[in-house]
Scaffold this motif. Structure first.
Motif, PDB file in Angstrom:
ATOM      1  N   UNK A 148     -36.398 -32.988  -4.434  1.00 30.15           N
ATOM      2  CA  UNK A 148     -37.635 -33.353  -3.965  1.00 30.15           C
ATOM      3  C   UNK A 148     -38.068 -32.630  -3.041  1.00 30.15           C
ATOM      4  N   UNK A 149     -37.454 -32.799  -1.654  1.00 30.42           N
ATOM      5  CA  UNK A 149     -37.905 -32.083  -0.679  1.00 30.42           C
ATOM      6  C   UNK A 149     -38.207 -30.583  -0.611  1.00 30.42           C
ATOM      7  N   UNK A 150     -37.235 -29.939  -1.392  1.00 28.74           N
ATOM      8  CA  UNK A 150     -37.253 -28.618  -1.440  1.00 28.74           C
ATOM      9  C   UNK A 150     -38.595 -28.188  -2.432  1.00 28.74           C
ATOM     10  N   UNK A 151     -38.973 -29.088  -3.162  1.00 28.75           N
ATOM     11  CA  UNK A 151     -39.753 -28.771  -4.164  1.00 28.75           C
ATOM     12  C   UNK A 151     -41.282 -28.772  -3.421  1.00 28.75           C
ATOM     13  N   UNK A 152     -41.325 -29.977  -2.674  1.00 24.61           N
ATOM     14  CA  UNK A 152     -42.612 -30.013  -1.539  1.00 24.61           C
ATOM     15  C   UNK A 152     -42.408 -28.986  -0.725  1.00 24.61           C
ATOM     16  N   UNK A 153     -41.483 -28.412  -0.171  1.00 26.34           N
ATOM     17  CA  UNK A 153     -41.577 -27.312   0.843  1.00 26.34           C
ATOM     18  C   UNK A 153     -41.795 -25.927  -0.075  1.00 26.34           C
ATOM     19  N   UNK A 154     -41.528 -25.847  -1.266  1.00 24.61           N
ATOM     20  CA  UNK A 154     -41.829 -24.675  -2.101  1.00 24.61           C
ATOM     21  C   UNK A 154     -43.532 -24.681  -2.045  1.00 24.61           C
ATOM     22  N   UNK A 205     -25.700 -25.855  -9.955  1.00 26.13           N
ATOM     23  CA  UNK A 205     -26.368 -25.646  -8.639  1.00 26.13           C
ATOM     24  C   UNK A 205     -27.387 -24.614  -9.134  1.00 26.13           C
ATOM     25  N   UNK A 206     -27.235 -23.609  -9.919  1.00 20.96           N
ATOM     26  CA  UNK A 206     -28.184 -22.584 -10.466  1.00 20.96           C
ATOM     27  C   UNK A 206     -29.302 -23.407 -11.017  1.00 20.96           C
ATOM     28  N   UNK A 207     -28.836 -24.399 -11.963  1.00 21.77           N
ATOM     29  CA  UNK A 207     -29.871 -25.098 -13.066  1.00 21.77           C
ATOM     30  C   UNK A 207     -30.780 -26.000 -11.954  1.00 21.77           C
ATOM     31  N   UNK A 208     -30.185 -26.523 -10.740  1.00 22.08           N
ATOM     32  CA  UNK A 208     -30.946 -27.287  -9.920  1.00 22.08           C
ATOM     33  C   UNK A 208     -32.129 -26.426  -9.231  1.00 22.08           C
ATOM     34  N   UNK A 209     -31.598 -25.137  -8.998  1.00 17.76           N
ATOM     35  CA  UNK A 209     -32.466 -24.213  -8.134  1.00 17.76           C
ATOM     36  C   UNK A 209     -33.565 -23.890  -9.124  1.00 17.76           C
ATOM     37  N   UNK A 210     -33.033 -23.821 -10.340  1.00 19.18           N
ATOM     38  CA  UNK A 210     -34.359 -23.297 -11.377  1.00 19.18           C
ATOM     39  C   UNK A 210     -35.399 -24.392 -11.550  1.00 19.18           C
ATOM     40  N   UNK A 211     -34.568 -25.768 -11.437  1.00 21.74           N
ATOM     41  CA  UNK A 211     -35.650 -26.970 -11.686  1.00 21.74           C
ATOM     42  C   UNK A 211     -36.795 -26.860 -10.577  1.00 21.74           C
ATOM     43  N   UNK A 212     -36.046 -26.554  -9.166  1.00 24.71           N
ATOM     44  CA  UNK A 212     -36.887 -26.665  -8.119  1.00 24.71           C
ATOM     45  C   UNK A 212     -37.960 -25.712  -8.118  1.00 24.71           C
ATOM     46  N   UNK A 213     -37.618 -24.367  -8.472  1.00 22.25           N
ATOM     47  CA  UNK A 213     -38.588 -23.431  -8.671  1.00 22.25           C
ATOM     48  C   UNK A 213     -39.610 -23.563  -9.693  1.00 22.25           C
ATOM     49  N   UNK A 214     -39.371 -23.984 -10.726  1.00 22.56           N
ATOM     50  CA  UNK A 214     -40.198 -24.372 -12.054  1.00 22.56           C
ATOM     51  C   UNK A 214     -41.339 -25.493 -11.533  1.00 22.56           C
ATOM     52  N   UNK A 215     -40.765 -26.615 -11.005  1.00 22.23           N
ATOM     53  CA  UNK A 215     -41.532 -27.848 -10.632  1.00 22.23           C
ATOM     54  C   UNK A 215     -42.421 -27.589  -9.359  1.00 22.23           C
ATOM     55  N   UNK A 216     -41.920 -26.800  -8.292  1.00 23.97           N
ATOM     56  CA  UNK A 216     -42.503 -26.304  -7.343  1.00 23.97           C
ATOM     57  C   UNK A 216     -43.850 -25.267  -7.468  1.00 23.97           C
ATOM     58  N   UNK A 255     -45.284 -25.321 -10.666  1.00 25.70           N
ATOM     59  CA  UNK A 255     -46.223 -26.241 -11.430  1.00 25.70           C
ATOM     60  C   UNK A 255     -46.969 -27.042 -10.369  1.00 25.70           C
ATOM     61  N   UNK A 256     -46.341 -27.435  -9.367  1.00 22.58           N
ATOM     62  CA  UNK A 256     -47.102 -28.471  -8.244  1.00 22.58           C
ATOM     63  C   UNK A 256     -48.143 -27.452  -7.714  1.00 22.58           C
ATOM     64  N   UNK A 257     -47.678 -26.256  -7.266  1.00 19.25           N
ATOM     65  CA  UNK A 257     -48.747 -25.512  -6.706  1.00 19.25           C
ATOM     66  C   UNK A 257     -49.948 -25.022  -7.599  1.00 19.25           C
ATOM     67  N   UNK A 258     -49.983 -24.874  -8.888  1.00 22.35           N
ATOM     68  CA  UNK A 258     -50.996 -24.496  -9.609  1.00 22.35           C
ATOM     69  C   UNK A 258     -51.769 -25.674  -9.886  1.00 22.35           C
ATOM     70  N   UNK A 259     -51.122 -26.987  -9.857  1.00 21.65           N
ATOM     71  CA  UNK A 259     -51.617 -28.132 -10.551  1.00 21.65           C
ATOM     72  C   UNK A 259     -52.486 -28.937  -9.435  1.00 21.65           C
ATOM     73  N   UNK A 260     -51.573 -29.206  -8.252  1.00 23.45           N
ATOM     74  CA  UNK A 260     -52.299 -29.830  -6.935  1.00 23.45           C
ATOM     75  C   UNK A 260     -53.001 -28.783  -6.265  1.00 23.45           C
ATOM     76  N   UNK A 261     -54.336 -28.993  -5.914  1.00 21.90           N
ATOM     77  CA  UNK A 261     -55.041 -28.293  -5.014  1.00 21.90           C
ATOM     78  C   UNK A 261     -55.413 -29.048  -3.733  1.00 21.90           C
TER      79      UNK A 261
END
Length: 769
Positions: free
Chosen positions: A413-419, A499-510, A512-518
């Protein structure tokens, strides 16, 4: 090593005399030679430190107290030293263009030099007391840097807040240093490591750890002490870059890492750090979603990153320590770059409001490239070093024997928000359509855009070739913290795994959050409504309450009437003496041993009582002074009758001088305009009688005690032999109690200077009124 520390202090002092000559841009650039030279100096130690060597330097400072200027260069201190001097080099160069022509540019460089010297002293010190000295010097120099724009009230307030919070941490560190020093009988960190088992079993272990935590949490902006860091963004961009991303806020992290081998590996240590780190990283990462100021976003993402580091240190495993060390480098590279980029945007457009910025790639292309790469590193996108660091974090959390899933979710969660924060700060200002307002924006001096471009390039190189980071920095640093650091290798690719799967989740969700939340001001206004329950507001409320209480307390006791002050002091003494005397009251006197009263003693007593009564009830100040002189002269007669002519002469001189001075002062004053109220005079009379009675009882109790002539015999036998004086009283005052007498003389000198300054004071008519 000492010279490397003193170099910054010498430059800071030298700028006092030659500062006016560096107002020229290229003259200012020349100061970059200081951090650059130190960076090269520490680079030369990499082969030695990588081979396992530890370099010590010890210079005697205050040996009687066990305080030495002892320095230690190992893997951990080398990593921080290179970070301090490397980022410092780029910040020094950046400043020459960013603050070009500033009236106080020389002063700014002096503060930066002093701060760099203090940070180097902090990370190199092996003695806890000298570490504390440099720790406090970082707080003082950062105070000047944060409040550099001293015409701004907000800057001054932020500087005071930062100094207050970090100053409290300094007190914690001093207490911890003194406690650990008393336990191990040494202030050397290396010697404390040898006494680890004894420390862990000591009854004061928990207290010592609390002191260390207090210092680290305040310096590294951990919840609930985090609020000083966003406030410090009022400082110029070079300060935010150097202090609040790469160096000063990492001082607390360094302290925790340094003491992990000494105080760590206990449930209290690990659990506390995990909880504090987790709360800090989630709280701050959540808050950055509501910010629209670029510096505000970066500030809260910095706090979240610091929370991650504390969290990893709390995990305590070898994997977690390696992840923390790598992330220290990762964060320094991308966050310092983003701060410098923000400074360029603010410098050229005049705003940091992310809702107004767009399309700047068309006019600031090199800056846009640096921002995009910094965002990739921040988000952990391969092949950047950020990807390696993120994988190491997930590896550390998944490897925990308990609560692995919960710890991993917190990290994700923290890494997604930092992304999200990295892309908002590094990408959003440069994408989209360029507003007409910024069409005339031009690229600044290369001294401003080259430093961030260089740092993000290093982040990509370390990502593609992580072996460089491992062999030169992370490996030696890990060896200094972990007993068995063999068997790990930094890699960009670990294959297809969890670990690679978790990294992929972080990148994808991050993403999406960047494009959705302005970022919008509506969100910022919403979070501002909750400011009333924030730690900052609560602390300020308590501070204001304490200030109001202090004012009321002070106004009650310090009401401007001397009689009130004296009554308060005497009242306290009456209570204290009464408690001491009557808590164990046993008074039995042999009256037969007392000598009979003589006529002259009775006469003197009557004279003194009459003078006291006259003093109390007279309406004339001069008459009161004269009657008090009679009391003093009566004492002179007593001294004479008891064969103490020297005391009589002293008393006579003092009383005569006192009466004369009082008469000279009071001669031109009117009579009492208003006598004290009868009730107040009665209260003071009762208080005086109580105090006198207690003193009488105290004297009688002293008389009934068995006399011990040991001290008397010592002075009588040694006054002439040791001090060469036949007058025992004088010898005691001048030789045996020389320090006490010196202090008394100093007090008199200070009082005399105060009186003299008041006599020479020339007030304006306005001030007199």
């Amino acid at each position: 090593m000492l010279l490397s520390i003193l170099a910054g202090l010498f430059v800071a002092v030298g700028l006092i005399f030659i500062g006016k000559f560096i107002k020229n841009k290229w003259a200012a650039v020349s100061l970059t030679a200081l951090p650059l030279g130190l960076f090269i100096y520490f680079l030369n130690y990499i082969p030695q430190i990588a081979s396992g060597e530890i370099i010590y330097q010890k210079i005697s400072w205050i040996p009687s107290f066990g305080v030495d200027l002892s320095f230690q260069l190992d893997g951990l201190s080398l990593l921080f030293s290179l970070m301090i001097t490397g980022v410092g080099t780029l910040v020094f160069a950046y400043t020459s263009a960013y603050l070009k022509g500033h009236e106080y540019l020389d002063r700014f460089y002096a503060y930066l030099s002093m701060f760099m010297a203090a940070m180097l002293g902090l990370v190199l010190s092996d003695n806890l007391i000298s570490l504390f000295v440099f720790w406090e010097l970082t707080s003082i120099s950062s105070f000047y840097l944060i409040g550099f724009n001293n015409t701004s009230e907000a800057s001054r307030k932020s500087a005071l807040t930062a100094l207050g919070i970090t100053g409290i941490g300094g007190l914690f560190l001093l207490a911890g240093a003194l406690l650990l020093g008393s336990i191990t009988d040494s202030y050397s960190i290396a010697e404390m490591l040898q006494n680890k088992d004894f420390l862990l079993q000591h009854e004061f272990y928990i207290l010592a750890v609390i002191f260390i935590f207090g210092a680290a949490f305040t310096k590294s902006a951990q919840f609930p002490f985090h609020f000083w860091l966003p406030g410090a963004m009022k400082a110029p961009t070079p300060v935010s870059t150097y202090l609040h991303s790469a160096t000063m806020v990492k001082a607390g992290i360094y302290l925790l890492l340094r003491f992990s081998p000494i105080l760590g590996s206990t449930e209290f240590w690990n659990t506390t750090l995990i909880l504090v780190g987790a709360v800090t990283m989630l709280y701050s990462a959540f808050h950055l979603l509501f910010r629209t100021d670029l510096k505000g976003i970066l500030a809260y993402s910095t706090i979240a990153a610091l929370g991650i580091l504390v969290f990893l240190i709390g995990l305590g495993t070898q994997e977690a320590i390696i992840a923390a060390l790598v992330f220290i480098v990762v964060h320094a590279l991308y966050k310092a770059s983003l701060f410098l980029i923000t400074g360029i945007i603010d410098h050229e457009t005049g705003t940091r409001d992310i809702t107004k910025l767009a399309g700047l790639r068309k006019v600031l292309m090199p800056v846009a490239i640096a921002g995009f790469i910094a965002a990739l590193i921040s988000g952990g996108v391969p092949p950047s070093i950020g990807f390696v660091g993120k994988d190491l974090i997930y590896e550390a959390t998944l490897g925990m024997p308990t609560n692995a899933i919960l710890l991993t979710v917190i990290a994700i969660v923290t890494n997604i928000l930092l992304f999200y924060a990295g892309f908002v700060a590094g990408v959003k200002p440069f994408t989209g359509k360029l507003p007409e307002t910024y069409e005339k924006v031009h690229l600044p001096s290369w001294l401003m855009w080259f430093p961030p471009l260089l740092m993000v390039s290093a982040g990509m190189v370390f990502g593609i070739f992580p072996q460089l980071l491992e062999s030169a920095f992370v490996g030696p640093a890990t060896s200094s913290l972990v007993n068995d650091s063999e068997g790990f290798h930094l890699k960009l690719w670990h294959g297809f795994n969890t670990i690679l799967g978790l990294s992929a989740i972080t990148l994808v969700v991050g993403l999406l959050l960047y494009f959705i939340l302005k970022p919008t001001h509506r969100l910022e206004n919403f979070i501002n409504k909750l400011e009333v329950i924030s730690p900052k507001s609560i602390l300020f409320f308590l501070t204001n309450g304490f200030e109001d209480f202090s004012k009321g307390w002070t106004n009650f006791f310090q009401n401007g009437y001397l009689r009130h002050y004296i009554a308060t002091i005497v009242g306290f003494l009456v209570v204290a003496l009464a408690f001491i005397i009557f808590s164990n009251f046993d008074l039995s006197l042999d009256v037969s041993s007392f000598s009979e009263l003589t006529t002259y003693e009775i006469a003197i007593a009557i004279m003194m009582i009459g003078a006291v009564i006259f003093t109390v009830f007279t309406n004339s100040r001069l008459a009161a002074v004269a009657s008090m002189g009679v009391v003093g002269f009566a004492f002179c007669l007593l001294f004479l009758f008891y064969s103490a002519p020297d005391l009589a002469m002293t008393q006579f001189s003092v009383d005569t001088l006192t009466v004369i001075l009082f008469v000279l002062v009071l001669y031109r004053l009117p009579k009492y305009l208003h006598l004290s109220k009868n009730v107040l005079r009665l209260e003071h009379g009762i208080l005086s009688l109580a105090f006198g009675s207690l003193i009488t009882i105290l004297v009688l109790k002293v008389l009934q005690e068995d006399q011990n002539s040991e001290i008397t015999n010592f002075y009588a036998e040694n006054s002439y032999l040791l001090a060469k004086g036949k007058n025992v009283v004088n010898v005691i005052l001048v030789d045996f109690r020389g320090v006490d007498t010196l202090v008394e003389i100093s007090v008199l000198i200070v009082a005399a200077l105060g009186v003299f300054s008041l006599l020479k004071l020339r007030l304006k008519t306005r001030d007199k009124k």
